[in-house]
Motif scaffolding. Structure first.
Motif, PDB file in Angstrom:
ATOM      1  N   ASP A  82       0.810  -1.224   0.000  1.00 34.18           N
ATOM      2  CA  ASP A  82       0.000   0.000   0.000  1.00 34.18           C
ATOM      3  C   ASP A  82       0.841   1.271   0.000  1.00 34.18           C
ATOM      4  O   ASP A  82       0.322   2.360   0.188  1.00 34.18           O
ATOM      5  CB  ASP A  82      -0.979   0.005   1.177  1.00 34.18           C
ATOM      6  CG  ASP A  82      -0.297   0.210   2.530  1.00 34.18           C
ATOM      7  OD1 ASP A  82       0.950   0.288   2.574  1.00 34.18           O
ATOM      8  OD2 ASP A  82      -1.011   0.283   3.550  1.00 34.18           O
ATOM      9  N   GLY A  83       2.153   1.139  -0.212  1.00 36.54           N
ATOM     10  CA  GLY A  83       3.009   2.315  -0.262  1.00 36.54           C
ATOM     11  C   GLY A  83       3.603   2.714   1.061  1.00 36.54           C
ATOM     12  O   GLY A  83       4.146   3.816   1.190  1.00 36.54           O
ATOM     13  N   SER A  84       3.567   1.842   2.053  1.00 30.86           N
ATOM     14  CA  SER A  84       4.041   2.194   3.391  1.00 30.86           C
ATOM     15  C   SER A  84       5.555   2.139   3.545  1.00 30.86           C
ATOM     16  O   SER A  84       6.071   2.319   4.637  1.00 30.86           O
ATOM     17  CB  SER A  84       3.393   1.270   4.434  1.00 30.86           C
ATOM     18  OG  SER A  84       1.999   1.487   4.491  1.00 30.86           O
ATOM     19  N   ASN A  85       6.269   1.840   2.481  1.00 26.99           N
ATOM     20  CA  ASN A  85       7.732   1.868   2.512  1.00 26.99           C
ATOM     21  C   ASN A  85       8.308   0.820   3.456  1.00 26.99           C
ATOM     22  O   ASN A  85       9.298   1.047   4.145  1.00 26.99           O
ATOM     23  CB  ASN A  85       8.235   3.264   2.903  1.00 26.99           C
ATOM     24  CG  ASN A  85       9.684   3.491   2.520  1.00 26.99           C
ATOM     25  OD1 ASN A  85      10.178   2.916   1.563  1.00 26.99           O
ATOM     26  ND2 ASN A  85      10.372   4.335   3.272  1.00 26.99           N
ATOM     27  N   VAL A  86       7.666  -0.343   3.492  1.00 22.71           N
ATOM     28  CA  VAL A  86       8.144  -1.454   4.305  1.00 22.71           C
ATOM     29  C   VAL A  86       8.881  -2.433   3.399  1.00 22.71           C
ATOM     30  O   VAL A  86       8.380  -2.801   2.334  1.00 22.71           O
ATOM     31  CB  VAL A  86       6.973  -2.164   5.014  1.00 22.71           C
ATOM     32  CG1 VAL A  86       7.461  -3.403   5.749  1.00 22.71           C
ATOM     33  CG2 VAL A  86       6.298  -1.206   5.981  1.00 22.71           C
ATOM     34  N   ARG A  87      10.062  -2.862   3.820  1.00 25.28           N
ATOM     35  CA  ARG A  87      10.885  -3.743   2.992  1.00 25.28           C
ATOM     36  C   ARG A  87      10.977  -5.127   3.620  1.00 25.28           C
ATOM     37  O   ARG A  87      11.455  -5.271   4.752  1.00 25.28           O
ATOM     38  CB  ARG A  87      12.289  -3.157   2.839  1.00 25.28           C
ATOM     39  CG  ARG A  87      13.232  -4.048   2.064  1.00 25.28           C
ATOM     40  CD  ARG A  87      14.611  -3.431   1.933  1.00 25.28           C
ATOM     41  NE  ARG A  87      15.530  -4.354   1.305  1.00 25.28           N
ATOM     42  CZ  ARG A  87      15.585  -4.592   0.003  1.00 25.28           C
ATOM     43  NH1 ARG A  87      14.764  -3.948  -0.798  1.00 25.28           N
ATOM     44  NH2 ARG A  87      16.442  -5.454  -0.501  1.00 25.28           N
ATOM     45  N   PRO A  88      10.538  -6.178   2.906  1.00 23.09           N
ATOM     46  CA  PRO A  88      10.653  -7.535   3.441  1.00 23.09           C
ATOM     47  C   PRO A  88      12.022  -8.132   3.138  1.00 23.09           C
ATOM     48  O   PRO A  88      12.567  -7.959   2.039  1.00 23.09           O
ATOM     49  CB  PRO A  88       9.557  -8.293   2.686  1.00 23.09           C
ATOM     50  CG  PRO A  88       9.477  -7.596   1.369  1.00 23.09           C
ATOM     51  CD  PRO A  88       9.799  -6.146   1.637  1.00 23.09           C
ATOM     52  N   ALA A  89      12.584  -8.846   4.086  1.00 23.87           N
ATOM     53  CA  ALA A  89      13.897  -9.464   3.886  1.00 23.87           C
ATOM     54  C   ALA A  89      13.862 -10.504   2.773  1.00 23.87           C
ATOM     55  O   ALA A  89      14.856 -10.702   2.060  1.00 23.87           O
ATOM     56  CB  ALA A  89      14.365 -10.100   5.195  1.00 23.87           C
ATOM     57  N   SER A  90      12.715 -11.160   2.594  1.00 21.42           N
ATOM     58  CA  SER A  90      12.622 -12.227   1.596  1.00 21.42           C
ATOM     59  C   SER A  90      12.699 -11.710   0.165  1.00 21.42           C
ATOM     60  O   SER A  90      12.877 -12.495  -0.768  1.00 21.42           O
ATOM     61  CB  SER A  90      11.318 -13.009   1.783  1.00 21.42           C
ATOM     62  OG  SER A  90      10.197 -12.143   1.707  1.00 21.42           O
ATOM     63  N   ALA A  91      12.570 -10.389  -0.039  1.00 21.10           N
ATOM     64  CA  ALA A  91      12.685  -9.824  -1.388  1.00 21.10           C
ATOM     65  C   ALA A  91      14.131  -9.671  -1.819  1.00 21.10           C
ATOM     66  O   ALA A  91      14.400  -9.290  -2.965  1.00 21.10           O
ATOM     67  CB  ALA A  91      11.976  -8.475  -1.456  1.00 21.10           C
TER      68      ALA A  91
END
Length: 346
Positions: A116-125
Protein backbone atom coordinates in the motif's frame (compact mmCIF):
# COMPACT_ATOMS: atom_id res chain seq x y z
CA UNK A 1 -12.47 -7.23 -5.74
CA UNK A 2 -8.96 -6.12 -4.70
CA UNK A 3 -5.94 -6.43 -6.96
CA UNK A 4 -2.17 -6.13 -7.11
CA UNK A 5 -0.29 -5.27 -10.31
CA UNK A 6 3.44 -5.98 -10.61
CA UNK A 7 5.35 -3.55 -12.86
CA UNK A 8 8.80 -4.79 -13.98
CA UNK A 9 11.07 -1.82 -14.66
CA UNK A 10 13.08 -3.49 -17.46
CA UNK A 11 10.31 -4.90 -19.60
CA UNK A 12 10.46 -5.20 -23.36
CA UNK A 13 7.27 -6.74 -24.71
CA UNK A 14 5.10 -4.72 -22.30
CA UNK A 15 7.54 -1.82 -22.12
CA UNK A 16 4.87 0.79 -21.30
CA UNK A 17 3.82 -1.06 -18.10
CA UNK A 18 0.17 -0.69 -19.04
CA UNK A 19 -0.86 -2.78 -16.04
CA UNK A 20 -0.89 0.47 -14.03
CA UNK A 21 -4.23 1.20 -15.69
CA UNK A 22 -5.74 -1.61 -13.59
CA UNK A 23 -4.95 0.57 -10.57
CA UNK A 24 -5.62 4.10 -11.79
CA UNK A 25 -8.73 3.10 -13.73
CA UNK A 26 -10.55 1.92 -10.60
CA UNK A 27 -10.89 5.42 -9.14
CA UNK A 28 -14.47 6.63 -9.15
CA UNK A 29 -15.83 3.39 -10.60
CA UNK A 30 -17.45 2.09 -7.41
CA UNK A 31 -17.45 2.88 -3.69
CA UNK A 32 -13.67 2.48 -3.55
CA UNK A 33 -13.80 -0.16 -0.81
CA UNK A 34 -11.29 -2.59 -2.35
CA UNK A 35 -7.55 -1.98 -2.35
CA UNK A 36 -5.90 -1.76 -5.77
CA UNK A 37 -2.13 -1.67 -5.51
CA UNK A 38 0.89 -1.60 -7.78
CA UNK A 39 4.48 -2.55 -7.05
CA UNK A 40 7.28 -1.23 -9.25
CA UNK A 41 10.26 -3.60 -9.28
CA UNK A 42 13.46 -1.95 -10.48
CA UNK A 43 15.55 -4.17 -12.76
CA UNK A 44 12.87 -6.81 -13.42
CA UNK A 45 11.49 -8.22 -16.69
CA UNK A 46 8.12 -9.96 -16.91
CA UNK A 47 9.54 -13.06 -18.64
CA UNK A 48 11.70 -13.89 -15.65
CA UNK A 49 8.83 -14.28 -13.18
CA UNK A 50 8.03 -17.52 -15.01
CA UNK A 51 10.75 -20.18 -15.02
CA UNK A 52 9.45 -21.48 -18.37
CA UNK A 53 10.11 -18.06 -19.93
CA UNK A 54 13.54 -17.64 -18.32
CA UNK A 55 16.69 -18.35 -20.34
CA UNK A 56 18.68 -21.11 -18.68
CA UNK A 57 15.66 -22.44 -16.78
CA UNK A 58 13.05 -23.06 -19.47
CA UNK A 59 12.81 -26.34 -21.37
CA UNK A 60 11.50 -24.48 -24.41
CA UNK A 61 13.28 -21.58 -26.12
CA UNK A 62 13.28 -18.43 -23.94
CA UNK A 63 14.92 -15.03 -24.12
CA UNK A 64 15.22 -11.63 -22.48
CA UNK A 65 12.90 -9.29 -24.39
CA UNK A 66 14.48 -6.05 -23.13
CA UNK A 67 16.29 -4.35 -26.01
CA UNK A 68 18.51 -1.31 -26.46
CA UNK A 69 20.97 -0.25 -29.14
CA UNK A 70 23.77 0.24 -26.63
CA UNK A 71 24.29 -1.37 -23.21
CA UNK A 72 21.65 0.15 -20.97
CA UNK A 73 22.88 1.39 -17.55
CA UNK A 74 19.65 0.27 -15.87
CA UNK A 75 18.53 -2.89 -17.64
CA UNK A 76 21.24 -4.70 -19.63
CA UNK A 77 22.10 -8.01 -17.87
CA UNK A 78 25.69 -8.39 -16.66
CA UNK A 79 26.22 -4.68 -17.30
CA UNK A 80 23.69 -2.72 -15.24
CA UNK A 81 24.04 -3.02 -11.47
CA UNK A 82 20.30 -2.47 -11.08
CA UNK A 83 19.30 -5.43 -13.26
CA UNK A 84 18.15 -8.39 -11.18
CA UNK A 85 19.28 -11.94 -11.82
CA UNK A 86 16.53 -14.49 -12.56
CA UNK A 87 16.70 -16.02 -9.08
CA UNK A 88 16.66 -12.60 -7.40
CA UNK A 89 13.63 -11.52 -9.40
CA UNK A 90 11.73 -14.74 -8.80
CA UNK A 91 12.34 -14.56 -5.05
CA UNK A 92 11.11 -10.96 -4.93
CA UNK A 93 8.09 -11.79 -7.06
CA UNK A 94 7.14 -14.72 -4.85
CA UNK A 95 7.25 -12.43 -1.81
CA UNK A 96 4.70 -10.01 -3.25
CA UNK A 97 2.46 -12.71 -4.74
CA UNK A 98 2.30 -14.32 -1.31
CA UNK A 99 1.60 -10.96 0.35
CA UNK A 100 -1.34 -10.32 -1.98
CA UNK A 101 -2.79 -13.77 -1.36
CA UNK A 102 -2.29 -13.43 2.38
CA UNK A 103 -4.12 -10.09 2.44
CA UNK A 104 -6.84 -10.61 -0.16
CA UNK A 105 -7.68 -14.24 0.57
CA UNK A 106 -6.51 -14.75 4.14
CA UNK A 107 -7.50 -11.32 5.44
CA UNK A 108 -4.16 -10.85 7.23
CA UNK A 109 -3.83 -7.07 7.43
CA UNK A 110 -0.28 -7.30 8.80
CA UNK A 111 1.09 -7.70 5.26
CA UNK A 112 -0.78 -4.73 3.80
CA UNK A 113 2.15 -2.29 4.30
CA UNK A 114 4.08 -4.28 1.69
CA UNK A 115 1.69 -3.24 -1.08
CA UNK A 116 0.00 0.00 0.00
CA UNK A 117 3.01 2.32 -0.26
CA UNK A 118 4.04 2.19 3.39
CA UNK A 119 7.73 1.87 2.51
CA UNK A 120 8.14 -1.45 4.31
CA UNK A 121 10.89 -3.74 2.99
CA UNK A 122 10.65 -7.54 3.44
CA UNK A 123 13.90 -9.46 3.89
CA UNK A 124 12.62 -12.23 1.60
CA UNK A 125 12.68 -9.82 -1.39
CA UNK A 126 16.48 -9.90 -1.29
CA UNK A 127 18.36 -7.04 -2.97
CA UNK A 128 15.42 -6.04 -5.18
CA UNK A 129 14.33 -2.43 -4.92
CA UNK A 130 10.53 -2.49 -4.87
CA UNK A 131 8.19 0.47 -4.41
CA UNK A 132 4.43 0.42 -4.03
CA UNK A 133 1.35 2.58 -4.00
CA UNK A 134 -2.38 1.91 -3.81
CA UNK A 135 -5.78 3.50 -4.28
CA UNK A 136 -9.14 2.57 -2.82
CA UNK A 137 -9.16 0.58 0.44
CA UNK A 138 -12.14 2.58 1.76
CA UNK A 139 -10.15 5.82 1.85
CA UNK A 140 -11.62 9.20 0.95
CA UNK A 141 -10.56 10.49 -2.46
CA UNK A 142 -9.39 13.94 -1.46
CA UNK A 143 -8.50 15.12 -4.96
CA UNK A 144 -8.41 13.24 -8.26
CA UNK A 145 -7.69 15.77 -11.05
CA UNK A 146 -10.46 16.10 -13.61
CA UNK A 147 -11.79 18.73 -16.00
CA UNK A 148 -13.39 20.66 -13.10
CA UNK A 149 -10.18 20.96 -11.06
CA UNK A 150 -8.84 24.50 -10.69
CA UNK A 151 -5.05 24.92 -10.86
CA UNK A 152 -3.31 28.26 -10.28
CA UNK A 153 0.27 29.38 -9.81
CA UNK A 154 3.29 29.99 -12.00
CA UNK A 155 4.33 26.80 -13.75
CA UNK A 156 1.28 24.81 -12.61
CA UNK A 157 -1.25 23.50 -15.10
CA UNK A 158 -3.99 20.94 -15.45
CA UNK A 159 -2.91 18.66 -18.28
CA UNK A 160 -4.36 15.71 -20.23
CA UNK A 161 -2.61 12.42 -19.57
CA UNK A 162 -3.22 11.38 -23.18
CA UNK A 163 -3.22 14.05 -25.89
CA UNK A 164 -2.73 14.20 -29.65
CA UNK A 165 -0.52 17.27 -29.24
CA UNK A 166 2.63 16.54 -27.19
CA UNK A 167 2.90 20.24 -26.37
CA UNK A 168 -0.18 20.10 -24.13
CA UNK A 169 0.28 16.58 -22.74
CA UNK A 170 1.46 16.08 -19.18
CA UNK A 171 4.58 14.32 -20.42
CA UNK A 172 5.98 15.67 -23.68
CA UNK A 173 8.35 14.06 -26.13
CA UNK A 174 11.31 16.08 -24.83
CA UNK A 175 11.33 14.28 -21.48
CA UNK A 176 12.25 10.88 -22.92
CA UNK A 177 10.99 7.61 -21.48
CA UNK A 178 7.36 7.28 -20.51
CA UNK A 179 4.84 6.95 -17.70
CA UNK A 180 2.64 3.93 -16.91
CA UNK A 181 -0.02 6.40 -15.73
CA UNK A 182 -0.33 7.98 -19.18
CA UNK A 183 -0.74 4.87 -21.34
CA UNK A 184 -3.57 5.36 -23.88
CA UNK A 185 -6.45 2.95 -24.34
CA UNK A 186 -5.65 1.56 -27.77
CA UNK A 187 -5.85 4.35 -30.33
CA UNK A 188 -8.04 6.66 -28.23
CA UNK A 189 -6.35 10.05 -28.26
CA UNK A 190 -7.10 12.43 -26.75
CA UNK A 191 -8.69 10.74 -23.74
CA UNK A 192 -11.07 13.35 -22.26
CA UNK A 193 -11.44 11.77 -18.82
CA UNK A 194 -7.84 11.46 -17.61
CA UNK A 195 -5.98 14.41 -16.15
CA UNK A 196 -3.02 15.20 -13.93
CA UNK A 197 -1.36 18.36 -12.63
CA UNK A 198 2.07 19.28 -14.01
CA UNK A 199 4.40 21.46 -11.92
CA UNK A 200 7.50 23.29 -13.08
CA UNK A 201 9.46 26.00 -11.28
CA UNK A 202 12.67 27.96 -11.59
CA UNK A 203 13.01 29.25 -8.02
CA UNK A 204 12.34 27.81 -4.55
CA UNK A 205 9.06 28.74 -2.93
CA UNK A 206 7.06 28.96 -6.16
CA UNK A 207 3.46 28.21 -5.09
CA UNK A 208 0.91 26.06 -6.90
CA UNK A 209 -2.71 25.72 -5.78
CA UNK A 210 -4.96 22.81 -6.71
CA UNK A 211 -8.65 23.08 -5.86
CA UNK A 212 -11.37 20.46 -6.37
CA UNK A 213 -14.73 21.59 -7.70
CA UNK A 214 -16.55 20.34 -4.59
CA UNK A 215 -15.59 20.39 -0.93
CA UNK A 216 -14.44 17.12 0.61
CA UNK A 217 -15.27 16.13 4.20
CA UNK A 218 -12.16 14.94 6.03
CA UNK A 219 -13.37 15.02 9.64
CA UNK A 220 -11.63 12.28 11.61
CA UNK A 221 -8.90 11.74 9.02
CA UNK A 222 -5.44 10.97 10.40
CA UNK A 223 -3.32 10.94 7.24
CA UNK A 224 -3.25 12.02 3.62
CA UNK A 225 -1.37 10.20 0.86
CA UNK A 226 -0.04 11.76 -2.33
CA UNK A 227 1.24 10.17 -5.52
CA UNK A 228 3.91 12.36 -7.10
CA UNK A 229 5.90 11.69 -10.28
CA UNK A 230 9.41 13.15 -10.43
CA UNK A 231 11.82 12.76 -13.37
CA UNK A 232 13.98 9.62 -13.41
CA UNK A 233 17.47 9.80 -11.88
CA UNK A 234 16.76 13.10 -10.10
CA UNK A 235 17.67 13.59 -6.45
CA UNK A 236 16.10 15.57 -3.66
CA UNK A 237 13.01 17.10 -5.26
CA UNK A 238 11.45 18.92 -2.31
CA UNK A 239 7.85 20.09 -2.02
CA UNK A 240 6.09 21.83 0.87
CA UNK A 241 2.49 20.64 1.24
CA UNK A 242 -0.44 22.47 2.86
CA UNK A 243 -4.24 22.31 2.79
CA UNK A 244 -6.84 25.06 3.19
CA UNK A 245 -10.40 24.41 4.34
CA UNK A 246 -13.59 26.11 3.20
CA UNK A 247 -13.28 28.72 5.97
CA UNK A 248 -9.83 29.75 4.73
CA UNK A 249 -7.87 28.07 7.53
CA UNK A 250 -4.53 26.82 6.24
CA UNK A 251 -2.69 23.83 7.72
CA UNK A 252 0.90 23.09 6.77
CA UNK A 253 1.29 19.33 6.40
CA UNK A 254 5.04 19.22 6.08
CA UNK A 255 7.68 18.65 3.45
CA UNK A 256 8.02 15.91 0.84
CA UNK A 257 11.44 14.89 -0.48
CA UNK A 258 11.56 12.50 -3.43
CA UNK A 259 14.18 10.86 -5.65
CA UNK A 260 13.39 9.69 -9.16
CA UNK A 261 13.48 6.04 -10.19
CA UNK A 262 16.43 4.75 -12.22
CA UNK A 263 15.56 5.24 -15.87
CA UNK A 264 16.72 5.72 -19.45
CA UNK A 265 15.05 6.38 -22.78
CA UNK A 266 14.27 2.66 -22.95
CA UNK A 267 12.41 2.42 -19.63
CA UNK A 268 9.05 3.65 -18.36
CA UNK A 269 10.16 5.29 -15.16
CA UNK A 270 7.88 8.31 -14.66
CA UNK A 271 5.93 6.51 -11.95
CA UNK A 272 3.96 8.00 -9.06
CA UNK A 273 5.87 7.55 -5.82
CA UNK A 274 3.74 7.64 -2.71
CA UNK A 275 4.36 9.79 0.33
CA UNK A 276 2.19 10.19 3.41
CA UNK A 277 1.43 13.08 5.71
CA UNK A 278 0.29 11.93 9.11
CA UNK A 279 -1.47 13.79 11.91
CA UNK A 280 -0.87 13.39 15.60
CA UNK A 281 -4.60 13.09 16.30
CA UNK A 282 -7.82 13.29 14.37
CA UNK A 283 -9.88 16.46 14.21
CA UNK A 284 -13.66 16.64 14.59
CA UNK A 285 -13.89 19.66 12.31
CA UNK A 286 -14.13 19.13 8.59
CA UNK A 287 -11.14 20.46 6.75
CA UNK A 288 -9.03 21.37 9.78
CA UNK A 289 -6.97 18.37 10.92
CA UNK A 290 -3.79 18.93 12.90
CA UNK A 291 -1.00 17.56 10.74
CA UNK A 292 2.55 17.29 11.96
CA UNK A 293 4.72 15.44 9.46
CA UNK A 294 4.97 14.59 5.79
CA UNK A 295 7.41 12.02 4.51
CA UNK A 296 7.71 8.83 2.52
CA UNK A 297 6.84 6.62 5.45
CA UNK A 298 4.18 4.38 6.94
CA UNK A 299 0.78 6.09 7.16
CA UNK A 300 -1.79 5.76 9.91
CA UNK A 301 -3.69 2.53 9.36
CA UNK A 302 -7.19 3.64 10.28
CA UNK A 303 -9.72 3.05 7.51
CA UNK A 304 -7.41 1.17 5.14
CA UNK A 305 -9.21 -2.14 5.23
CA UNK A 306 -9.67 -4.23 2.09
CA UNK A 307 -13.36 -4.85 2.61
CA UNK A 308 -14.73 -7.87 0.84
CA UNK A 309 -11.34 -9.59 0.92
CA UNK A 310 -11.50 -11.25 4.29
CA UNK A 311 -10.27 -8.26 6.30
CA UNK A 312 -12.24 -7.15 9.36
CA UNK A 313 -15.27 -5.19 8.20
CA UNK A 314 -16.11 -1.90 9.94
CA UNK A 315 -19.19 -1.76 12.13
CA UNK A 316 -21.73 1.01 11.65
CA UNK A 317 -22.54 3.40 14.48
CA UNK A 318 -25.08 5.97 13.37
CA UNK A 319 -23.63 7.54 10.24
CA UNK A 320 -20.01 6.71 11.14
CA UNK A 321 -18.07 3.56 10.38
CA UNK A 322 -16.41 2.07 13.45
CA UNK A 323 -14.10 -0.88 13.91
CA UNK A 324 -14.46 -3.14 16.89
CA UNK A 325 -11.03 -2.20 18.25
CA UNK A 326 -11.93 1.51 18.36
CA UNK A 327 -15.65 1.34 19.04
CA UNK A 328 -15.61 3.44 22.24
CA UNK A 329 -13.56 6.23 20.71
CA UNK A 330 -15.61 6.08 17.54
CA UNK A 331 -18.86 6.41 19.50
CA UNK A 332 -17.47 9.48 21.24
CA UNK A 333 -16.37 10.93 17.91
CA UNK A 334 -19.80 10.20 16.42
CA UNK A 335 -21.49 12.06 19.25
CA UNK A 336 -19.20 15.05 18.74
CA UNK A 337 -19.80 15.20 15.01
CA UNK A 338 -23.55 15.00 15.41
CA UNK A 339 -23.36 18.12 17.57
CA UNK A 340 -21.73 20.07 14.75
CA UNK A 341 -23.58 21.09 11.62
CA UNK A 342 -20.30 21.25 9.70
CA UNK A 343 -19.09 17.72 10.26
CA UNK A 344 -20.26 14.18 9.82
CA UNK A 345 -19.40 10.91 8.16
CA UNK A 346 -19.83 10.67 4.43
Amino acid sequence: MPSLTVLPGCDGDVFDLQGEVYVDGTRGVSRGAALHGAVYMVGANHNFYNSEWTPGQAAAPAWDDFWSEEPDPVCTPNFARTRLTPTQQQAAGATYYAAAARLFVGGDDRVRPLIDGSNVRPASAGPARVLSHAVGAARTALLVPDATTTVTGAGARLCPQVASDPAVACLGEAEGGGSPHFVPFGFISPDPDRYAVALTWSAPGTPARIRPARQVFVAGATSVALRIVVPPNTKGTTLDVAVTDTAGRRSVLGQVRLDGLPGTGFTTSYWGKRCACRSGRASTRAGSPRWNSCRAARPARRGWWTRGAGAPAPRTRGRCRCRASTSDRCRQWTKATRASARTGCR
